[in-house]
Design a protein around this motif. Structure first.
Motif, PDB file in Angstrom:
ATOM      1  N   ALA A 262       0.812  -1.222   0.000  1.00  0.00           N
ATOM      2  CA  ALA A 262       0.000   0.000   0.000  1.00  0.00           C
ATOM      3  C   ALA A 262       0.843   1.270   0.000  1.00  0.00           C
ATOM      4  O   ALA A 262       0.556   2.208  -0.743  1.00  0.00           O
ATOM      5  N   PHE A 263       1.879   1.281   0.834  1.00  0.00           N
ATOM      6  CA  PHE A 263       2.664   2.502   1.008  1.00  0.00           C
ATOM      7  C   PHE A 263       3.970   2.498   0.218  1.00  0.00           C
ATOM      8  O   PHE A 263       4.771   3.407   0.345  1.00  0.00           O
ATOM      9  N   ARG A 264       4.181   1.445  -0.572  1.00  0.00           N
ATOM     10  CA  ARG A 264       5.397   1.307  -1.388  1.00  0.00           C
ATOM     11  C   ARG A 264       6.650   1.514  -0.528  1.00  0.00           C
ATOM     12  O   ARG A 264       7.601   2.169  -0.941  1.00  0.00           O
ATOM     13  N   SER A 265       6.626   0.907   0.663  1.00  0.00           N
ATOM     14  CA  SER A 265       7.710   1.140   1.615  1.00  0.00           C
ATOM     15  C   SER A 265       8.940   0.282   1.378  1.00  0.00           C
ATOM     16  O   SER A 265      10.012   0.583   1.887  1.00  0.00           O
ATOM     17  N   GLY A 266       8.760  -0.816   0.666  1.00  0.00           N
ATOM     18  CA  GLY A 266       9.891  -1.714   0.471  1.00  0.00           C
ATOM     19  C   GLY A 266      10.211  -2.525   1.708  1.00  0.00           C
ATOM     20  O   GLY A 266      11.242  -3.193   1.772  1.00  0.00           O
ATOM     21  N   ALA A 267       9.334  -2.499   2.697  1.00  0.00           N
ATOM     22  CA  ALA A 267       9.608  -3.150   3.976  1.00  0.00           C
ATOM     23  C   ALA A 267       9.458  -4.669   3.932  1.00  0.00           C
ATOM     24  O   ALA A 267       9.978  -5.357   4.797  1.00  0.00           O
ATOM     25  N   TYR A 268       8.763  -5.185   2.958  1.00  0.00           N
ATOM     26  CA  TYR A 268       8.530  -6.632   2.895  1.00  0.00           C
ATOM     27  C   TYR A 268       9.568  -7.266   1.988  1.00  0.00           C
ATOM     28  O   TYR A 268       9.758  -6.848   0.851  1.00  0.00           O
ATOM     29  N   GLY A 269      10.221  -8.300   2.497  1.00  0.00           N
ATOM     30  CA  GLY A 269      11.236  -8.972   1.711  1.00  0.00           C
ATOM     31  C   GLY A 269      10.971 -10.444   1.534  1.00  0.00           C
ATOM     32  O   GLY A 269      11.882 -11.205   1.240  1.00  0.00           O
ATOM     33  N   GLY A 270       9.731 -10.869   1.722  1.00  0.00           N
ATOM     34  CA  GLY A 270       9.397 -12.284   1.621  1.00  0.00           C
ATOM     35  C   GLY A 270       9.284 -12.756   0.182  1.00  0.00           C
ATOM     36  O   GLY A 270       9.414 -11.980  -0.769  1.00  0.00           O
ATOM     37  N   LYS A 271       9.039 -14.033   0.045  1.00  0.00           N
ATOM     38  CA  LYS A 271       8.883 -14.670  -1.261  1.00  0.00           C
ATOM     39  C   LYS A 271       7.553 -15.418  -1.279  1.00  0.00           C
ATOM     40  O   LYS A 271       7.500 -16.603  -0.952  1.00  0.00           O
ATOM     41  N   PRO A 272       6.464 -14.739  -1.654  1.00  0.00           N
ATOM     42  CA  PRO A 272       5.126 -15.325  -1.564  1.00  0.00           C
ATOM     43  C   PRO A 272       4.960 -16.638  -2.332  1.00  0.00           C
ATOM     44  O   PRO A 272       4.320 -17.557  -1.840  1.00  0.00           O
ATOM     45  N   VAL A 273       5.515 -16.728  -3.522  1.00  0.00           N
ATOM     46  CA  VAL A 273       5.340 -17.960  -4.302  1.00  0.00           C
ATOM     47  C   VAL A 273       6.009 -19.124  -3.585  1.00  0.00           C
ATOM     48  O   VAL A 273       5.401 -20.183  -3.393  1.00  0.00           O
ATOM     49  N   GLN A 274       7.236 -18.934  -3.164  1.00  0.00           N
ATOM     50  CA  GLN A 274       7.924 -20.004  -2.438  1.00  0.00           C
ATOM     51  C   GLN A 274       7.192 -20.374  -1.154  1.00  0.00           C
ATOM     52  O   GLN A 274       7.113 -21.545  -0.794  1.00  0.00           O
ATOM     53  N   ALA A 275       6.647 -19.378  -0.471  1.00  0.00           N
ATOM     54  CA  ALA A 275       5.944 -19.641   0.781  1.00  0.00           C
ATOM     55  C   ALA A 275       4.707 -20.508   0.572  1.00  0.00           C
ATOM     56  O   ALA A 275       4.303 -21.249   1.474  1.00  0.00           O
ATOM     57  N   HIS A 276       4.099 -20.412  -0.601  1.00  0.00           N
ATOM     58  CA  HIS A 276       2.876 -21.171  -0.872  1.00  0.00           C
ATOM     59  C   HIS A 276       3.121 -22.469  -1.641  1.00  0.00           C
ATOM     60  O   HIS A 276       2.193 -23.234  -1.872  1.00  0.00           O
ATOM     61  N   THR A 277       4.355 -22.723  -2.045  1.00  0.00           N
ATOM     62  CA  THR A 277       4.658 -23.869  -2.893  1.00  0.00           C
ATOM     63  C   THR A 277       4.314 -25.210  -2.259  1.00  0.00           C
ATOM     64  O   THR A 277       3.768 -26.083  -2.916  1.00  0.00           O
ATOM     65  N   HIS A 278       4.606 -25.391  -1.007  1.00  0.00           N
ATOM     66  CA  HIS A 278       4.411 -26.688  -0.369  1.00  0.00           C
ATOM     67  C   HIS A 278       3.286 -26.669   0.669  1.00  0.00           C
ATOM     68  O   HIS A 278       3.362 -27.371   1.677  1.00  0.00           O
ATOM     69  N   VAL A 279       2.260 -25.901   0.406  1.00  0.00           N
ATOM     70  CA  VAL A 279       1.109 -25.869   1.306  1.00  0.00           C
ATOM     71  C   VAL A 279       0.202 -27.043   0.945  1.00  0.00           C
ATOM     72  O   VAL A 279      -0.312 -27.121  -0.173  1.00  0.00           O
ATOM     73  N   ALA A 280       0.036 -27.937   1.888  1.00  0.00           N
ATOM     74  CA  ALA A 280      -0.801 -29.117   1.656  1.00  0.00           C
ATOM     75  C   ALA A 280      -2.246 -28.703   1.381  1.00  0.00           C
ATOM     76  O   ALA A 280      -2.777 -27.794   2.021  1.00  0.00           O
ATOM     77  N   ASN A 281      -2.846 -29.340   0.427  1.00  0.00           N
ATOM     78  CA  ASN A 281      -4.257 -29.139   0.073  1.00  0.00           C
ATOM     79  C   ASN A 281      -4.576 -27.759  -0.496  1.00  0.00           C
ATOM     80  O   ASN A 281      -5.746 -27.373  -0.545  1.00  0.00           O
TER      81      ASN A 281
END
Length: 155
Positions: free
Chosen positions: A77-96
């Motif tokens: 929202a604020f274009r702060s650059g504060a988030y450095g996660g990797k959403p795709v990788q985080a969701h890759t091995h989510v069961a079901n």
């Protein structure tokens, strides 16, 4: 080249200032981001289809996930650059996790925005952003371009 390097911080600052002004004009602040994340994920946990998938992945780690999601939405929202996660990788091995859960996620997100968004503009902005995120995740996690190969389609 030195001008490009020196100009980059000013450019980034200008982007951030415009985003902050845009959010402020829509009534969005850090408190709203916190409320959005807390309300939405509280509803996710009680959702009959989404709750079990999320809780299986995040059991015992909900506080960390909530902090990460607040950081994510604030950065978006604020274009702060504060988030450095990797959403795709985080969701890759989510069961079901299946593509049909994403419309349910979006529907719940929309209902949450209906209840708490500070303005119609904020609702529209957050909804459009969530839709782009969901589409990106579905394509990244489930799309196989080989399946679109005309040579592989039955005649």
């Amino acid at each position: 080249m030195d001008n490009d390097i020196q100009g980059r911080p000013a450019h980034v600052a200008a982007i951030r200032e415009r985003a902050e002004a845009e959010m402020r004009d829509m009534g969005v602040d850090a408190a709203f981001i916190d409320r959005l994340v807390e309300t939405f994920y509280g509803r996710v946990l009680t959702h009959p289809d989404l709750g079990p998938v999320f809780d299986a992945k995040l059991s015992g780690r909900w506080p960390e996930h909530m902090a990460k999601m607040k950081s994510f939405w604030s950065a978006v929202a604020f274009r702060s650059g504060a988030y450095g996660g990797k959403p795709v990788q985080a969701h890759t091995h989510v069961a079901n996790l299946t593509p049909d859960l994403f419309p349910k996620w979006l529907s719940l997100f929309a209902a949450t925005l209906d209840d708490i968004a500070p303005s119609p503009e904020a609702k529209a902005w957050f909804m459009a952003t969530a839709e782009r995120i969901a589409k990106s995740l579905v394509l990244s996690l489930f799309y196989n371009p080989a399946l679109d190969d005309p040579a592989r389609k039955p005649a």
